[in-house]
Design a protein around this motif. Structure first.
Motif, PDB file in Angstrom:
ATOM      1  N   LYS A 146      -5.909  -0.322  -5.551  1.00 16.17           N
ATOM      2  CA  LYS A 146      -5.988   0.906  -4.763  1.00 16.17           C
ATOM      3  C   LYS A 146      -6.496   2.085  -5.615  1.00 16.17           C
ATOM      4  O   LYS A 146      -7.252   2.935  -5.146  1.00 16.17           O
ATOM      5  N   THR A 158      -9.973  -2.536  -0.897  1.00 15.11           N
ATOM      6  CA  THR A 158      -9.519  -3.082  -2.191  1.00 15.11           C
ATOM      7  C   THR A 158      -9.819  -4.579  -2.283  1.00 15.11           C
ATOM      8  O   THR A 158      -9.473  -5.216  -3.274  1.00 15.11           O
ATOM      9  N   VAL A 201       0.842  -1.210   0.000  1.00  8.83           N
ATOM     10  CA  VAL A 201       0.000   0.000   0.000  1.00  8.83           C
ATOM     11  C   VAL A 201       0.871   1.251   0.000  1.00  8.83           C
ATOM     12  O   VAL A 201       0.606   2.214  -0.717  1.00  8.83           O
ATOM     13  N   ARG A 220     -10.165   1.698  -5.938  1.00  6.55           N
ATOM     14  CA  ARG A 220     -10.783   2.061  -4.653  1.00  6.55           C
ATOM     15  C   ARG A 220     -10.892   3.587  -4.518  1.00  6.55           C
ATOM     16  O   ARG A 220     -11.927   4.123  -4.153  1.00  6.55           O
ATOM     17  N   ASP A 221      -9.795   4.270  -4.828  1.00  2.00           N
ATOM     18  CA  ASP A 221      -9.788   5.737  -4.702  1.00  2.00           C
ATOM     19  C   ASP A 221     -10.787   6.369  -5.670  1.00  2.00           C
ATOM     20  O   ASP A 221     -11.521   7.280  -5.303  1.00  2.00           O
ATOM     21  N   HIS A 264      -7.621   0.831   4.778  1.00  2.22           N
ATOM     22  CA  HIS A 264      -6.446   0.409   3.996  1.00  2.22           C
ATOM     23  C   HIS A 264      -5.983  -1.007   4.319  1.00  2.22           C
ATOM     24  O   HIS A 264      -5.252  -1.624   3.555  1.00  2.22           O
TER      25      HIS A 264
END
Ligand SMILES: [Zn+2]
Ligand SMILES: [Zn+2]
Length: 385
Positions: free
Chosen positions: A308, A319, A235, A311-312, A339
């Motif tokens: 990620k 995720t 991450v 997801r954002d 996260h």
């Protein structure tokens, strides 16, 4: 002889003096207030406005502070307004407490103990609370962990909050304080009077989490891991041995264990094409995607993109999700919230209810760490970003 004894005493003091038990926290840092109202709840305060001007503020009395150009305008209870460059309110007793709110927000009172410094700052007021570390920690636990939790869970959050506090003591040093009170540092919305939360802080006093080298750890946490935590290196840029992947059986029935989101097939496909995917890959694999254990990328054929990033873009809870098509929609079925690195809060809550101690909970989510007194831990050498 006397000089030698004094010298030995001074050296001993230097060596054994514990790290500061006070912390300077910028309060109301997310809203940058133009004015503030303070009232004394317990004890008495001495207000020092510089240039020899000072006043005693007694219980129940009000102090109104606002910007006046580059200076402060201050009104004490029913007195006259006066101007000054800075203000320092110091409590006259250990139990001195005050309440503070932004001048414009009549519902937003927060309680603090210790002292308050106020100076003008870039069009707003810089309000710095100089407070006792124990009550700061219990305030953070209240804000981050919530009331009504098991004591072992609250102790876990207290040790994490203290580790974070000492690791980041220098973060805002050039701004004139140690930490801010919003999530950039740690949420702190004033002190708490909840006795169980206070006890969690006091009974773990000075305890911090350190790695095998005795350096304070990055005590990352999140709401729910969905059954498997994430390696920090997947991450963030830097992996850490104690922020590794672990299987978590404790959080699977908790509130944030599962989620579901529907996105129109058109939106999903358009997003993938904009991200560089050709239609062949979309049909062949991306619309039937699953994760038995956590993956880092969403891929099919020669197309790959970090989960990620998805997801954002869509504001997803995690995720850790699968993709399937139902009619003209894409259904995302996900696990966990956050996260996924470090301690899983809902798993830790369950572990506490099952009878695990805070030391066992910390050892489970941060493998290989040890709990030390802050004076046994390696000093933080440079301010972490
Ligand atoms: Zn901050
Ligand atoms: Zn978990």
């Amino acid at each position: 002889m006397i000089i030698k004894r004094i010298l030995i005493f001074c050296l001993a003091c230097t060596f054994f003096t514990p790290l500061s038990s006070q912390v300077k926290v910028r309060v109301f840092s997310d809203t940058s207030p133009l004015s503030a109202l303070l009232t004394v709840d317990e004890g008495e305060y001495l207000l020092d406005a510089g240039y020899g001007k000072s006043s005693r503020i007694r219980r129940g009395e009000l102090v109104f502070i606002s910007r006046a150009g580059n200076r402060l305008a201050v009104k004490i209870h029913n007195g006259k307004i006066f101007l000054c460059d800075s203000l320092y309110l110091s409590g006259s007793a250990d139990n001195s407490r005050f309440s503070l709110r932004e001048g414009e927000n009549s519902a937003g009172w927060r309680r603090y103990d210790g002292d308050l410094k106020c100076i003008p700052d870039l069009g707003s007021l810089l309000l710095i609370n100089i407070c006792d570390a124990d009550s700061y920690i219990s305030g953070v636990v209240m804000a981050e962990g919530g009331p009504g939790r098991h004591p072992a869970y609250l102790k876990t959050q207290a040790v994490i909050a203290r580790t974070y506090m000492y690791r980041h003591m220098n973060r805002h040093l050039s701004d004139g304080f140690n930490l801010c009170d919003n999530i950039h540092c740690q949420a702190f919305k004033g002190i708490t009077t909840d006795p169980i939360v206070q006890e969690a802080s006091i009974s773990t006093r000075n305890e911090v989490i350190a790695g095998p080298d005795s350096a304070l750890i990055i005590a990352a946490f999140h709401s729910n891991c969905g059954g498997e935590t994430v390696c920090a290196g997947d991450v963030w840029l830097t992996p850490q041995p104690y922020l590794t992947r672990i299987t978590d059986p404790h959080c699977l029935n908790s509130r944030n264990a599962l989620w579901r989101k529907s996105i129109t097939l058109t939106d999903w496909i358009n997003y993938l094409i904009k991200s560089g995917c050709d239609k062949k890959n979309i049909v062949s694999g991306l619309l039937n995607f699953s994760q038995k254990t956590r993956l880092t990328d969403y891929k099919a054929g020669d197309f790959s993109m970090p989960l990620k990033q998805i997801r954002d873009h869509f504001g997803l809870r995690s995720t850790f999700f699968s993709v399937a098509v139902e009619g003209d929609s894409v259904i995302l079925k996900g696990r966990g919230y956050g996260h996924g690195v470090g301690l899983c809060q809902e798993g830790a809550i369950e572990m506490a209810l099952k009878g695990f101690s805070y030391r066992q909970i910390i050892g489970f989510y941060y493998p290989g760490v040890k709990i030390l007194g802050i004076n046994e831990a390696k000093p933080v050498e440079k301010p972490p970003l």
